[in-house]
Design a protein around this motif. Sequence first.
Motif, PDB file in Angstrom:
ATOM      1  N   UNK A  10      14.319  20.866  -7.347  1.00  0.00           N
ATOM      2  CA  UNK A  10      15.554  20.888  -7.064  1.00  0.00           C
ATOM      3  C   UNK A  10      16.731  21.449  -8.115  1.00  0.00           C
ATOM      4  N   UNK A  11      15.973  22.550  -9.094  1.00  0.00           N
ATOM      5  CA  UNK A  11      16.488  22.973 -10.133  1.00  0.00           C
ATOM      6  C   UNK A  11      16.783  21.965 -11.115  1.00  0.00           C
ATOM      7  N   UNK A  12      17.881  22.014 -11.502  1.00  0.00           N
ATOM      8  CA  UNK A  12      18.419  20.886 -12.614  1.00  0.00           C
ATOM      9  C   UNK A  12      19.407  19.995 -11.849  1.00  0.00           C
ATOM     10  N   UNK A  13      19.007  18.844 -11.863  1.00  0.00           N
ATOM     11  CA  UNK A  13      20.101  17.940 -10.853  1.00  0.00           C
ATOM     12  C   UNK A  13      19.710  16.577 -11.362  1.00  0.00           C
ATOM     13  N   UNK A  14      20.800  15.919 -11.808  1.00  0.00           N
ATOM     14  CA  UNK A  14      20.745  14.614 -12.590  1.00  0.00           C
ATOM     15  C   UNK A  14      19.675  14.433 -13.595  1.00  0.00           C
ATOM     16  N   UNK A  15      19.414  15.452 -14.360  1.00  0.00           N
ATOM     17  CA  UNK A  15      18.433  15.477 -15.313  1.00  0.00           C
ATOM     18  C   UNK A  15      17.169  15.392 -14.698  1.00  0.00           C
ATOM     19  N   UNK A  16      16.881  15.829 -13.633  1.00  0.00           N
ATOM     20  CA  UNK A  16      15.721  16.018 -12.707  1.00  0.00           C
ATOM     21  C   UNK A  16      15.438  17.437 -12.490  1.00  0.00           C
ATOM     22  N   UNK A  17      14.124  17.791 -12.282  1.00  0.00           N
ATOM     23  CA  UNK A  17      13.903  19.113 -11.954  1.00  0.00           C
ATOM     24  C   UNK A  17      12.895  19.286 -10.568  1.00  0.00           C
ATOM     25  N   UNK A  18      12.448  18.106 -10.080  1.00  0.00           N
ATOM     26  CA  UNK A  18      11.707  17.941  -8.792  1.00  0.00           C
ATOM     27  C   UNK A  18      11.608  16.589  -8.469  1.00  0.00           C
ATOM     28  N   UNK A  20       9.347   0.580  -0.616  1.00  0.00           N
ATOM     29  CA  UNK A  20       8.361  -0.406  -1.015  1.00  0.00           C
ATOM     30  C   UNK A  20       8.380  -1.510   0.172  1.00  0.00           C
ATOM     31  N   UNK A  21       9.532  -1.476   1.156  1.00  0.00           N
ATOM     32  CA  UNK A  21       9.502  -2.344   2.190  1.00  0.00           C
ATOM     33  C   UNK A  21       8.085  -2.030   3.222  1.00  0.00           C
ATOM     34  N   UNK A  22       7.436  -3.044   3.234  1.00  0.00           N
ATOM     35  CA  UNK A  22       6.396  -2.887   4.219  1.00  0.00           C
ATOM     36  C   UNK A  22       6.798  -2.230   5.527  1.00  0.00           C
ATOM     37  N   UNK A  23       5.867  -1.340   5.922  1.00  0.00           N
ATOM     38  CA  UNK A  23       6.102  -0.604   7.314  1.00  0.00           C
ATOM     39  C   UNK A  23       7.122   0.583   7.205  1.00  0.00           C
ATOM     40  N   UNK A  24       7.504   0.658   5.959  1.00  0.00           N
ATOM     41  CA  UNK A  24       8.516   1.986   6.007  1.00  0.00           C
ATOM     42  C   UNK A  24       8.061   2.902   5.231  1.00  0.00           C
ATOM     43  N   UNK A  25       8.070   4.361   5.936  1.00  0.00           N
ATOM     44  CA  UNK A  25       7.410   5.427   5.180  1.00  0.00           C
ATOM     45  C   UNK A  25       8.179   6.108   4.378  1.00  0.00           C
ATOM     46  N   UNK A  26       7.767   6.966   3.763  1.00  0.00           N
ATOM     47  CA  UNK A  26       8.549   8.015   2.801  1.00  0.00           C
ATOM     48  C   UNK A  26       9.514   8.712   3.621  1.00  0.00           C
ATOM     49  N   UNK A  27       9.072   9.067   4.969  1.00  0.00           N
ATOM     50  CA  UNK A  27       9.876   9.942   5.847  1.00  0.00           C
ATOM     51  C   UNK A  27      11.266   9.442   6.035  1.00  0.00           C
ATOM     52  N   UNK A  28      11.100   8.117   6.000  1.00  0.00           N
ATOM     53  CA  UNK A  28      12.659   7.400   6.010  1.00  0.00           C
ATOM     54  C   UNK A  28      13.849   7.938   5.136  1.00  0.00           C
ATOM     55  N   UNK A  29      13.439   8.378   3.918  1.00  0.00           N
ATOM     56  CA  UNK A  29      14.349   8.668   2.989  1.00  0.00           C
ATOM     57  C   UNK A  29      14.973  10.012   3.477  1.00  0.00           C
ATOM     58  N   UNK A  30      14.261  10.945   4.152  1.00  0.00           N
ATOM     59  CA  UNK A  30      14.406  12.109   4.591  1.00  0.00           C
ATOM     60  C   UNK A  30      15.371  11.961   5.845  1.00  0.00           C
ATOM     61  N   UNK A  31      14.844  10.985   6.689  1.00  0.00           N
ATOM     62  CA  UNK A  31      15.684  10.841   7.895  1.00  0.00           C
ATOM     63  C   UNK A  31      17.109  10.430   7.378  1.00  0.00           C
ATOM     64  N   UNK A  72      17.252  16.862  -1.081  1.00  0.00           N
ATOM     65  CA  UNK A  72      16.523  16.460  -2.093  1.00  0.00           C
ATOM     66  C   UNK A  72      17.632  15.818  -3.325  1.00  0.00           C
ATOM     67  N   UNK A  73      18.341  16.706  -3.613  1.00  0.00           N
ATOM     68  CA  UNK A  73      19.554  16.276  -4.674  1.00  0.00           C
ATOM     69  C   UNK A  73      20.241  15.066  -3.971  1.00  0.00           C
TER      70      UNK A  73
END
Length: 141
Positions: free
Chosen positions: A105-113, A41-52, A68-69
């Motif tokens: 991600x299979x099933x992880x923390x009640x999430x699949x994707x 949400x921070x201005x100027x920060x891309x989603x790629x930052x999560x992966x970095x 991803x998990x």
Amino acid sequence: MATAEAAKDRGRVTVFSMFGPVFTYASRLVDGRQLAYVGPLTPGVSWRKLWQIADRCCRERDTEAEKARWIVTQANRSFICGSDVVVKLPDADWEMEAGGRQVDIGTWSYQNVLVTGNFAVPVLTEEQIAPKPTAYPHYAD
């Protein structure tokens, strides 16, 4: 890895900081699969930052699904434990741009994707989405 499509919904949103930048976490059921949406949400920060950040915090040998998990775990930790939470919104509009990354991600923390992309949550203030102080800024560099 698949390219993420745009998404828009209304529901529970957790806004949290991680190593400075502010991210959001929302989820929804799509075609019988639970999708976790996480993005900056921070201005100027891309989603790629999560992966970095995941690259720096995970082991070199970890697969994309394992990273991803890890991202889902951090978002879920904030939701459940309140760690680094900026605000929890029980019912808010949110929107994610197309072009991010989607990983099964299979099933992880009640999430699949995990779906990562650039986020917008219109009710948030500039102060809420501004970077937060951190003891570990090098993880987000």
